[in-house]
Design a protein around this motif. Structure first.
Motif, short mmCIF file in Angstrom:
data_model
loop_
_atom_site.label_atom_id
_atom_site.label_comp_id
_atom_site.label_asym_id
_atom_site.label_seq_id
_atom_site.Cartn_x
_atom_site.Cartn_y
_atom_site.Cartn_z
N GLY A 180 -1.49 38.41 -22.83
CA GLY A 180 -0.16 38.91 -23.15
C GLY A 180 0.70 37.90 -23.88
O GLY A 180 0.20 36.93 -24.47
N LEU A 181 2.01 38.11 -23.80
CA LEU A 181 3.00 37.26 -24.45
C LEU A 181 3.89 36.62 -23.39
O LEU A 181 4.23 37.24 -22.39
CB LEU A 181 3.88 38.08 -25.41
CG LEU A 181 3.21 38.60 -26.68
CD1 LEU A 181 4.17 39.54 -27.41
CD2 LEU A 181 2.80 37.46 -27.58
N ARG A 182 4.29 35.37 -23.64
CA ARG A 182 5.17 34.65 -22.72
C ARG A 182 6.35 34.09 -23.51
O ARG A 182 6.19 33.47 -24.55
CB ARG A 182 4.41 33.52 -22.04
CG ARG A 182 5.29 32.63 -21.15
CD ARG A 182 4.43 31.64 -20.37
NE ARG A 182 3.48 32.36 -19.54
CZ ARG A 182 2.22 31.96 -19.35
NH1 ARG A 182 1.75 30.92 -19.99
NH2 ARG A 182 1.44 32.65 -18.55
N TYR A 183 7.56 34.32 -22.98
CA TYR A 183 8.77 33.80 -23.62
C TYR A 183 9.46 32.87 -22.63
O TYR A 183 9.67 33.21 -21.46
CB TYR A 183 9.70 34.94 -24.01
CG TYR A 183 10.92 34.46 -24.77
CD1 TYR A 183 10.82 34.05 -26.10
CD2 TYR A 183 12.16 34.38 -24.15
CE1 TYR A 183 11.93 33.59 -26.79
CE2 TYR A 183 13.28 33.93 -24.84
CZ TYR A 183 13.16 33.54 -26.15
OH TYR A 183 14.25 33.09 -26.84
N MET A 184 9.83 31.65 -23.10
CA MET A 184 10.37 30.62 -22.21
C MET A 184 11.76 30.17 -22.68
O MET A 184 11.99 30.00 -23.87
CB MET A 184 9.43 29.41 -22.18
CG MET A 184 8.03 29.74 -21.72
SD MET A 184 6.86 28.40 -22.06
CE MET A 184 6.83 28.44 -23.85
N ILE A 185 12.64 29.97 -21.70
CA ILE A 185 13.97 29.43 -21.98
C ILE A 185 14.33 28.45 -20.86
O ILE A 185 13.69 28.42 -19.82
CB ILE A 185 15.06 30.53 -22.07
CG1 ILE A 185 15.12 31.34 -20.76
CG2 ILE A 185 14.80 31.45 -23.24
CD1 ILE A 185 16.25 32.35 -20.74
N GLU A 186 15.37 27.66 -21.08
CA GLU A 186 15.87 26.74 -20.06
C GLU A 186 17.37 26.90 -19.93
O GLU A 186 18.10 26.80 -20.92
CB GLU A 186 15.52 25.29 -20.40
CG GLU A 186 15.98 24.30 -19.34
CD GLU A 186 15.56 22.88 -19.65
OE1 GLU A 186 16.07 21.95 -18.99
OE2 GLU A 186 14.71 22.70 -20.55
N LYS A 187 17.85 27.16 -18.71
CA LYS A 187 19.27 27.35 -18.43
C LYS A 187 19.65 26.52 -17.21
O LYS A 187 19.05 26.65 -16.15
CB LYS A 187 19.58 28.82 -18.16
CG LYS A 187 19.35 29.76 -19.34
CD LYS A 187 20.41 29.57 -20.42
CE LYS A 187 20.25 30.60 -21.54
NZ LYS A 187 21.26 30.44 -22.60
N SER A 188 20.63 25.64 -17.38
CA SER A 188 21.17 24.84 -16.28
C SER A 188 20.08 24.08 -15.53
O SER A 188 20.07 23.99 -14.31
CB SER A 188 21.95 25.73 -15.31
OG SER A 188 22.99 26.41 -15.96
N GLY A 189 19.13 23.54 -16.29
CA GLY A 189 18.06 22.78 -15.67
C GLY A 189 16.97 23.62 -15.04
O GLY A 189 16.08 23.08 -14.38
N ILE A 190 17.02 24.93 -15.21
CA ILE A 190 16.02 25.83 -14.64
C ILE A 190 15.12 26.33 -15.78
O ILE A 190 15.61 26.87 -16.77
CB ILE A 190 16.67 27.04 -13.93
CG1 ILE A 190 17.62 26.56 -12.85
CG2 ILE A 190 15.60 27.95 -13.33
CD1 ILE A 190 18.37 27.68 -12.16
#
Length: 306
Positions: free
Chosen positions: A131-141
């Motif tokens: 499949g597909l994976r989308y990654m982000i980072e918010k407030s150290g998470i």
């Protein structure tokens, strides 16, 4: 005498040349295969993205592993695994195409021995996911969302959400890892890790493992708790020691299994060929806590980004 010395030097040089040539063939084949994997990723990435981020490192890789299990009273059997991470570094710099073993990221070293002696232990399917994976980072998470299919018969659809965060205290580091997954023919599962790490020395790390696993099929909560010790011997070898207890909350809060395990890892060649040996002893409730020894021998090869 001079002729003899020259002849000996010639043989030594010839032997060394042959040895180097054979070794070089292996390196050439691996380098060529790795380039093909990275090129495939670059071609797909270039189709969707522009050339603004040409300097971004391509981290696509293919991992092939073969684990052979030896258990008391039973013959050995081997399980091959494929883990393919096709990364598109320029496409939003966050998108991954993946083909990997089911829940490979969440699999701990101790899961191998548990899954082969206790069928109730977590989710021990050997399905492949694609499949597909989308990654982000918010407030150290670190957040990631996956969607794709489980490659089995019949093919089923899944969606997965993962959140990771590290919280540093004076001497300990809390690692939080929550994974919620939905599969269309199974429903929801939740897998939560709350691990505490403490560095005892330059080469020793102590981890207090705390895992909670839940699914909406039987609503039984599975707990795994206990210490793990990780020891780095040198640049090529490492050891880990595990003493965990598995408990369930139904029909009452009971111990399901005790696990003792040691894992030895060694880099066999360059940075892409590894070996792992894991002797273990399980004490499962379904066998009246009678000792159940076993041994796992594994090899792993990595191509692509190292």
């Amino acid at each position: 005498m001079k002729i003899l010395i020259i002849f000996i030097c010639f043989l030594i040089g010839k032997s060394h040349a042959k040895s180097y040539y054979k070794k070089n063939i292996v390196d050439k084949a691996h380098r060529s295969f790795s380039k093909k994997i990275l090129k495939l990723s670059d071609n797909i990435d270039g189709f969707f993205a522009d050339s603004k981020h040409d300097d971004i490192e391509n981290r696509s890789k293919l991992t092939i592993s073969l684990d052979t299990y030896f258990r008391e009273g039973r013959g050995p059997y081997a399980i091959p695994e494929l883990n393919y991470r096709l990364v598109l570094p320029r496409t939003e710099k966050r998108l991954q195409v993946f083909i990997e073993s089911e829940d490979k990221d969440k699999e701990t070293e101790i899961d191998e021995s548990q899954a082969k002696t206790n069928p109730k232990s977590k989710d021990n399917d050997d399905d492949l996911t694609a499949g597909l994976r989308y990654m982000i980072e918010k407030s150290g998470i670190n957040l990631s969302t996956d969607t794709g299919v489980l490659v089995n018969m019949p093919v089923v659809v899944f969606a997965r959400f993962t959140a990771k965060k590290k919280v540093t205290f004076t001497n300990w580091v809390l690692k939080i890892n929550e994974q919620v997954k939905w599969v269309n023919d199974e429903g929801f599962t939740s897998d939560l890790d709350l691990d505490f790490d403490k560095r005892l020395s330059k080469n020793l790390v102590l981890r207090m493992v705390n895992n909670t696993f839940w699914n909406d099929e039987d609503y039984i909560i599975r707990f795994e708790n206990g210490p793990s010790l990780f020891q780095k011997i040198n640049q090529k070898m490492a050891l880990s020691y595990h003493a965990h207890v598995i408990t369930f909350n139904e029909p009452s809060f009971v111990v399901e299994q005790y696990v003792l395990q040691v894992t030895y890892k060694q880099r066999l060649y360059k940075k892409w060929l590894f070996m792992q040996m894991t002797p273990y002893i399980n004490f499962p409730r379904q066998r009246n806590f009678h000792r159940t020894p076993g041994f796992v021998l594994g090899f792993e090869a990595i191509a692509g980004h190292l």
